[in-house]
Design an enzyme around this catalytic site. Sequence first.
Site, mmCIF file in Angstrom:
data_model
loop_
_atom_site.group_PDB
_atom_site.id
_atom_site.type_symbol
_atom_site.label_atom_id
_atom_site.label_comp_id
_atom_site.label_asym_id
_atom_site.label_seq_id
_atom_site.Cartn_x
_atom_site.Cartn_y
_atom_site.Cartn_z
ATOM 1 N N ILE A 195 -7.855 -40.934 -20.969
ATOM 2 C CA ILE A 195 -9.311 -41.105 -20.815
ATOM 3 C C ILE A 195 -10.011 -40.071 -21.692
ATOM 4 O O ILE A 195 -9.751 -38.880 -21.559
ATOM 5 C CB ILE A 195 -9.744 -40.872 -19.333
ATOM 6 C CG1 ILE A 195 -9.082 -41.880 -18.375
ATOM 7 C CG2 ILE A 195 -11.275 -40.883 -19.180
ATOM 8 C CD1 ILE A 195 -9.579 -43.311 -18.472
ATOM 9 N N HIS A 196 -10.863 -40.536 -22.610
ATOM 10 C CA HIS A 196 -11.598 -39.546 -23.424
ATOM 11 C C HIS A 196 -13.005 -39.979 -23.851
ATOM 12 O O HIS A 196 -13.721 -39.208 -24.487
ATOM 13 C CB HIS A 196 -10.793 -39.172 -24.672
ATOM 14 C CG HIS A 196 -10.777 -40.248 -25.730
ATOM 15 N ND1 HIS A 196 -9.893 -41.282 -25.706
ATOM 16 C CD2 HIS A 196 -11.547 -40.446 -26.812
ATOM 17 C CE1 HIS A 196 -10.107 -42.076 -26.747
ATOM 18 N NE2 HIS A 196 -11.119 -41.603 -27.435
ATOM 19 N N ARG A 197 -13.410 -41.219 -23.528
ATOM 20 C CA ARG A 197 -14.734 -41.672 -23.985
ATOM 21 C C ARG A 197 -15.840 -40.859 -23.319
ATOM 22 O O ARG A 197 -15.781 -40.605 -22.111
ATOM 23 C CB ARG A 197 -14.951 -43.141 -23.619
ATOM 24 C CG ARG A 197 -14.022 -44.079 -24.296
ATOM 25 C CD ARG A 197 -14.566 -44.599 -25.602
ATOM 26 N NE ARG A 197 -13.449 -45.059 -26.381
ATOM 27 C CZ ARG A 197 -13.247 -44.794 -27.667
ATOM 28 N NH1 ARG A 197 -14.121 -44.078 -28.343
ATOM 29 N NH2 ARG A 197 -12.192 -45.244 -28.281
ATOM 30 N N ASP A 270 -9.108 -45.715 -21.827
ATOM 31 C CA ASP A 270 -10.362 -46.149 -22.454
ATOM 32 C C ASP A 270 -10.230 -46.024 -23.976
ATOM 33 O O ASP A 270 -11.205 -46.111 -24.702
ATOM 34 C CB ASP A 270 -11.576 -45.370 -21.915
ATOM 35 C CG ASP A 270 -11.472 -43.873 -22.148
ATOM 36 O OD1 ASP A 270 -10.548 -43.411 -22.853
ATOM 37 O OD2 ASP A 270 -12.346 -43.144 -21.613
#
Length: 346
Positions: A195-197, A270
């Site tokens: 997850i990094h958005r 994501d």
Amino acid sequence: MKKICVVIGARPQFIKHAPVELELKKHFNLISIHTGQHYDKKMSDVFFNELGINKPKYMLNVGSFSHGKQTALMLEKIEDVLMLEKPDAVMVYGDTNSTLAGALAANKINIPVIHIESGLRSYNKTMPEEINRILTDNLSSYLFAPTETAETNLNKEGITQSVFNVGDVMFDSLLLAKSVIGTNLEEKQQILATIHRPYNTDNCERLLDILFHLNSLEKKVVFPIHPRTSGILKSNGILLQEFGNIDFIDPVSYFDLIRLQMQSICIITDSGGVQKEAYMLKKKCITIRSETEWVETLENGWNNLVFEDLYKIKDLLNVIPGAHRDDLYGAGNSSVLISQILIDKI
Ligand code: UD1
Ligand code: UDP
């Protein structure tokens, strides 16, 4: 030999560039410019070492800033290099700030731009990547689309000249990885998450909500943590030990990430690249976004979008996907096709 300057700077670009460089360097004088958008060893060096990518001739060391400042610094520094090198074309990948800066710098001094992974659209203009894609496509002279959908997206915007659907270079990268790590890794009872958005991380409450849901799953979750995500947790004083079901690890190398995907029963992400890799590896994916530019992966339940309704993740883990298309991203020879076209055109 004709000269091509390649602008790279972020993790997925190193991975995309590996097979392309292997092919293009046979026919072109290839000069790499690393913007320095990603700079930690585990976000940059590790990929050059593992994938045998040539050391960039230019390290611009731009680093992390607000979008405007980061893009502006890159633009200024890339222009200096291009004035010096005077290449026949500039090549960029994907949709990051490094992509836009490279395309814009070239365009301002009338150097043709080659865009690899052209034509992707999420139709969500709040994503910085969507703006980067639209602008880069409009600045490009040679547009390499990875899928039919991407080609159609360009055509719908009136971009019809020099658009080539060559398949996805990330399929080439994956074949490269498989040739090293093999194909028969045993599946474990685990889930891989990345997850990094910004819309999932920048608001700490949102990030905690996602982690809460991952923590409550019945299977163990392995989570290589992007520096944006770890930075936000750290600055909010969140202790990773609070999430006993999640095994947080540092960002891993590309081959290790492919290994982890092969060993997992499902991928929760994501990431753009990871959604595609999950599909190529025939792993079910749950994407924590309200839309995706990789729409084909949604067919037959291989990829599933979850955003506000995070509670659905549990049930989605039990869904068995339907038919799979092995040729969705081409034949794994995109780099060769790109090379052949450029030999003819440049
Ligand atoms: C960028 C891309 C995104 C891509 C992602 C791939 C843009 C607008 N975004 O997002 O499309 O999916 O890369 O991973 O170009 N940081 C470090 N060390 C590093 C790099 C970053 O600590 O080596 C931290 C910094 O605090 C930085 C933050 O991560 O501010 C975000 O980095 P940045 O490159 O701005 O955006 P990404 O979220 O990585
Ligand atoms: N990746 C990696 N190590 C990690 C996480 C991801 O090598 O710890 C790889 C992943 O296999 C894929 C690419 O990085 O090839 C995707 O990059 P990322 O998720 O950072 O960006 P995006 O694709 O969303 O732009």
